[in-house]
Write a protein that holds these residues in place. Sequence first.
Motif, PDB file in Angstrom:
ATOM      1  N   LEU A 176      83.674  27.264  90.721  1.00 17.93           N
ATOM      2  CA  LEU A 176      82.964  27.261  91.231  1.00 17.93           C
ATOM      3  C   LEU A 176      81.526  27.857  90.066  1.00 17.93           C
ATOM      4  O   LEU A 176      81.986  29.309  89.571  1.00 17.93           O
ATOM      5  CB  LEU A 176      82.352  27.474  92.201  1.00 17.93           C
ATOM      6  CG  LEU A 176      82.949  26.868  93.646  1.00 17.93           C
ATOM      7  CD1 LEU A 176      83.610  27.888  94.461  1.00 17.93           C
ATOM      8  CD2 LEU A 176      83.170  25.604  93.683  1.00 17.93           C
ATOM      9  N   ALA A 177      80.405  26.989  90.059  1.00 14.64           N
ATOM     10  CA  ALA A 177      79.344  27.942  89.432  1.00 14.64           C
ATOM     11  C   ALA A 177      78.196  27.500  90.142  1.00 14.64           C
ATOM     12  O   ALA A 177      77.796  26.546  90.563  1.00 14.64           O
ATOM     13  CB  ALA A 177      78.984  26.851  87.729  1.00 14.64           C
ATOM     14  N   LEU A 178      77.040  28.309  89.855  1.00 13.30           N
ATOM     15  CA  LEU A 178      76.289  28.450  90.350  1.00 13.30           C
ATOM     16  C   LEU A 178      75.110  27.951  88.793  1.00 13.30           C
ATOM     17  O   LEU A 178      74.365  28.858  88.132  1.00 13.30           O
ATOM     18  CB  LEU A 178      75.578  29.928  90.866  1.00 13.30           C
ATOM     19  CG  LEU A 178      74.935  29.871  92.238  1.00 13.30           C
ATOM     20  CD1 LEU A 178      74.776  28.793  93.174  1.00 13.30           C
ATOM     21  CD2 LEU A 178      74.246  31.645  92.333  1.00 13.30           C
ATOM     22  N   ASP A 179      74.465  26.597  89.418  1.00 20.14           N
ATOM     23  CA  ASP A 179      73.715  25.862  88.350  1.00 20.14           C
ATOM     24  C   ASP A 179      72.198  26.224  88.670  1.00 20.14           C
ATOM     25  O   ASP A 179      71.859  26.834  89.609  1.00 20.14           O
ATOM     26  CB  ASP A 179      73.752  24.457  88.996  1.00 20.14           C
ATOM     27  CG  ASP A 179      73.044  23.468  87.892  1.00 20.14           C
ATOM     28  OD1 ASP A 179      72.969  24.277  86.637  1.00 20.14           O
ATOM     29  OD2 ASP A 179      73.813  22.373  87.700  1.00 20.14           O
ATOM     30  N   ASP A 180      71.120  26.175  87.778  1.00 23.07           N
ATOM     31  CA  ASP A 180      69.926  26.302  87.423  1.00 23.07           C
ATOM     32  C   ASP A 180      69.950  27.978  87.296  1.00 23.07           C
ATOM     33  O   ASP A 180      68.709  28.120  87.680  1.00 23.07           O
ATOM     34  CB  ASP A 180      68.997  25.972  88.321  1.00 23.07           C
ATOM     35  CG  ASP A 180      69.115  24.097  88.119  1.00 23.07           C
ATOM     36  OD1 ASP A 180      69.940  23.904  87.084  1.00 23.07           O
ATOM     37  OD2 ASP A 180      68.578  23.677  88.677  1.00 23.07           O
ATOM     38  N   PHE A 181      70.494  28.895  87.467  1.00 18.55           N
ATOM     39  CA  PHE A 181      70.666  30.066  87.642  1.00 18.55           C
ATOM     40  C   PHE A 181      68.626  31.427  87.293  1.00 18.55           C
ATOM     41  O   PHE A 181      69.129  30.707  85.724  1.00 18.55           O
ATOM     42  CB  PHE A 181      71.469  31.286  87.321  1.00 18.55           C
ATOM     43  CG  PHE A 181      71.725  32.152  88.145  1.00 18.55           C
ATOM     44  CD1 PHE A 181      71.625  32.388  89.115  1.00 18.55           C
ATOM     45  CD2 PHE A 181      70.744  33.292  87.248  1.00 18.55           C
ATOM     46  CE1 PHE A 181      72.149  33.709  90.071  1.00 18.55           C
ATOM     47  CE2 PHE A 181      71.305  35.051  88.419  1.00 18.55           C
ATOM     48  CZ  PHE A 181      71.593  34.660  89.416  1.00 18.55           C
ATOM     49  N   GLY A 182      68.681  31.570  87.839  1.00 19.84           N
ATOM     50  CA  GLY A 182      66.670  32.355  87.684  1.00 19.84           C
ATOM     51  C   GLY A 182      66.423  31.762  87.654  1.00 19.84           C
ATOM     52  O   GLY A 182      64.947  31.944  87.559  1.00 19.84           O
ATOM     53  N   THR A 183      66.071  30.397  88.216  1.00 19.51           N
ATOM     54  CA  THR A 183      65.182  29.548  88.729  1.00 19.51           C
ATOM     55  C   THR A 183      64.526  29.730  90.734  1.00 19.51           C
ATOM     56  O   THR A 183      63.712  29.058  90.986  1.00 19.51           O
ATOM     57  CB  THR A 183      65.178  27.956  88.417  1.00 19.51           C
ATOM     58  OG1 THR A 183      66.193  28.085  89.560  1.00 19.51           O
ATOM     59  CG2 THR A 183      64.943  27.904  87.013  1.00 19.51           C
ATOM     60  N   VAL A 199      77.511  31.303  85.977  1.00 21.69           N
ATOM     61  CA  VAL A 199      76.344  31.459  87.060  1.00 21.69           C
ATOM     62  C   VAL A 199      76.044  30.674  85.065  1.00 21.69           C
ATOM     63  O   VAL A 199      76.254  31.047  84.012  1.00 21.69           O
ATOM     64  CB  VAL A 199      75.285  32.478  86.851  1.00 21.69           C
ATOM     65  CG1 VAL A 199      76.007  33.046  87.871  1.00 21.69           C
ATOM     66  CG2 VAL A 199      75.487  33.621  85.791  1.00 21.69           C
ATOM     67  N   LYS A 200      74.888  29.427  85.254  1.00 25.65           N
ATOM     68  CA  LYS A 200      74.645  28.789  84.584  1.00 25.65           C
ATOM     69  C   LYS A 200      73.054  28.711  84.334  1.00 25.65           C
ATOM     70  O   LYS A 200      72.057  28.347  85.067  1.00 25.65           O
ATOM     71  CB  LYS A 200      74.197  27.191  84.965  1.00 25.65           C
ATOM     72  CG  LYS A 200      76.333  26.892  84.946  1.00 25.65           C
ATOM     73  CD  LYS A 200      75.881  25.643  84.910  1.00 25.65           C
ATOM     74  CE  LYS A 200      76.255  24.187  83.164  1.00 25.65           C
ATOM     75  NZ  LYS A 200      76.095  23.416  83.245  1.00 25.65           N
ATOM     76  N   VAL A 201      72.496  29.937  83.289  1.00 23.57           N
ATOM     77  CA  VAL A 201      71.498  30.351  82.523  1.00 23.57           C
ATOM     78  C   VAL A 201      70.522  28.878  82.755  1.00 23.57           C
ATOM     79  O   VAL A 201      70.685  27.881  81.987  1.00 23.57           O
ATOM     80  CB  VAL A 201      71.362  30.969  81.814  1.00 23.57           C
ATOM     81  CG1 VAL A 201      69.566  31.837  81.595  1.00 23.57           C
ATOM     82  CG2 VAL A 201      72.197  32.052  81.679  1.00 23.57           C
ATOM     83  N   ASP A 202      69.721  28.675  83.408  1.00 24.30           N
ATOM     84  CA  ASP A 202      68.612  27.159  83.253  1.00 24.30           C
ATOM     85  C   ASP A 202      67.993  27.471  81.886  1.00 24.30           C
ATOM     86  O   ASP A 202      67.468  28.142  81.237  1.00 24.30           O
ATOM     87  CB  ASP A 202      67.511  27.635  84.626  1.00 24.30           C
ATOM     88  CG  ASP A 202      66.825  25.987  84.397  1.00 24.30           C
ATOM     89  OD1 ASP A 202      67.420  25.079  85.252  1.00 24.30           O
ATOM     90  OD2 ASP A 202      65.560  25.860  84.112  1.00 24.30           O
ATOM     91  N   CYS A 203      68.326  25.620  81.418  1.00 23.09           N
ATOM     92  CA  CYS A 203      67.706  25.488  80.902  1.00 23.09           C
ATOM     93  C   CYS A 203      66.988  25.812  80.203  1.00 23.09           C
ATOM     94  O   CYS A 203      66.425  26.368  79.237  1.00 23.09           O
ATOM     95  CB  CYS A 203      66.715  24.174  80.717  1.00 23.09           C
ATOM     96  SG  CYS A 203      68.692  22.596  80.076  1.00 23.09           S
ATOM     97  N   SER A 204      65.157  26.269  81.132  1.00 25.28           N
ATOM     98  CA  SER A 204      64.048  26.401  80.571  1.00 25.28           C
ATOM     99  C   SER A 204      63.980  28.044  80.283  1.00 25.28           C
ATOM    100  O   SER A 204      63.311  28.158  79.395  1.00 25.28           O
ATOM    101  CB  SER A 204      63.712  26.640  82.135  1.00 25.28           C
ATOM    102  OG  SER A 204      63.418  27.498  82.715  1.00 25.28           O
ATOM    103  N   PHE A 205      64.823  28.714  80.324  1.00 26.64           N
ATOM    104  CA  PHE A 205      64.909  29.758  79.373  1.00 26.64           C
ATOM    105  C   PHE A 205      65.648  30.177  77.908  1.00 26.64           C
ATOM    106  O   PHE A 205      65.523  30.570  77.471  1.00 26.64           O
ATOM    107  CB  PHE A 205      66.291  30.955  80.255  1.00 26.64           C
ATOM    108  CG  PHE A 205      65.311  31.172  81.624  1.00 26.64           C
ATOM    109  CD1 PHE A 205      64.192  31.850  82.227  1.00 26.64           C
ATOM    110  CD2 PHE A 205      66.158  30.986  82.421  1.00 26.64           C
ATOM    111  CE1 PHE A 205      63.923  31.691  83.463  1.00 26.64           C
ATOM    112  CE2 PHE A 205      65.553  31.196  84.080  1.00 26.64           C
ATOM    113  CZ  PHE A 205      64.150  31.697  84.429  1.00 26.64           C
ATOM    114  N   ILE A 206      66.953  28.666  78.279  1.00 30.28           N
ATOM    115  CA  ILE A 206      67.536  29.464  76.969  1.00 30.28           C
ATOM    116  C   ILE A 206      66.779  28.146  76.046  1.00 30.28           C
ATOM    117  O   ILE A 206      66.751  28.847  74.423  1.00 30.28           O
ATOM    118  CB  ILE A 206      68.682  28.460  77.279  1.00 30.28           C
ATOM    119  CG1 ILE A 206      70.028  28.643  78.227  1.00 30.28           C
ATOM    120  CG2 ILE A 206      69.650  28.497  76.143  1.00 30.28           C
ATOM    121  CD1 ILE A 206      70.357  30.266  78.061  1.00 30.28           C
TER     122      ILE A 206
END
Length: 284
Positions: A176-183, A199-206
């Motif tokens: 299991l992964a938590l998507d769009d993390f940080g948003t 955890v998946k760090v959201d595109c907007s930060f990367i």
Amino acid sequence: QHHSGLQGKSQVFTADMLHYTSDRLALMAALRQAITDGQLVLYVQPQIDMQSRQVLAGEVFVRWRHPTKGLLAPAEFLQLAEEMGVIYPLTQWVLNEAVSMMATLKQAKLDCKIAVNISSKDLLHDELIDSLEQLFDKYQVKPQQMMLELQESALLANPPKAMSMLQRLHRLGVELALDDFGTGFSSLAYLRQLPVQHVKVDCSFINELHKSDMHSAITGAIIDMARNLSLGVIAEGVEEVEVEQKLLRMGCSRGQGFLYSRPFELGGFAVWLKQWQQNETKSP
Ligand code: C2E
Ligand code: MG
Ligand code: MG
Ligand code: MG
């Protein structure tokens, strides 16, 4: 609110629904049809170990090949599908295709997981667990080869229910992964209780990591937090080598983005993987 007992099912008519234009209602009727008529297609994008250059997983994304509107991205129909109760049959279609691809990869002796996005609404369906079990059985693949990606918001609608579904999925063996993390607004205390592994760090930060101090501070904090909670971190939206190199320096080795590949049709995945392995494992 007005309750109607049409078709024996009680439906709640909310003020929000008044905003549905006939366009959107027509789109929904068409989507129901699209699922059964084979108008949905899956695209896939590889997730890479940026250090070893191995492909760890392929994440699948749904698209709708609409007869007159062309290829529609999820943003154009998913939210409406969720609101109108069409998301679960769509998810079942996606899962079936995804597990079928897992069998193809297994037959080709390609060791690569398949990641599937699921909606918060899917977690309200108890049958999800049984239907996954049946799929793994039908295609003779291991649940450990599947990753499910959920958004933080998946937990908000009905936290106890979502938690118990996550635990059942975890016991089944899927990752299991938590998507769009940080948003979203996940509290760290809560994250610690969830049976998620990544955890998946959201595109907007990367995307802007190499240009923005603020984005690298946030990403750095997520990476440190994940390490302390023994979670894996996946960076999404890696578009430039500078970003890749920075992520590696920050201790995040797992990434996905246009730098490696744009999403492409799932049918071509096994061939793509073989080519990637040939090119990347050549001694430098
Ligand atoms: P997501 O799961 O966070 O997926 C990442 C999105 O970013 C995808 O958009 C992907 O095509 C795009 N992307 C990948 N690499 C890059 C990059 O380097 N730069 C940029 N700017 N974008 C990149 P897509 O396919 O339009 O999907 C959007 C969202 O729709 C997904 O976000 C996911 O939440 C949802 N979604 C997609 N497929 C499904 C599905 O089958 N079921 C459900 N429930 N949701 C889905
Ligand atoms: Mg995702
Ligand atoms: Mg995401
Ligand atoms: Mg997203």
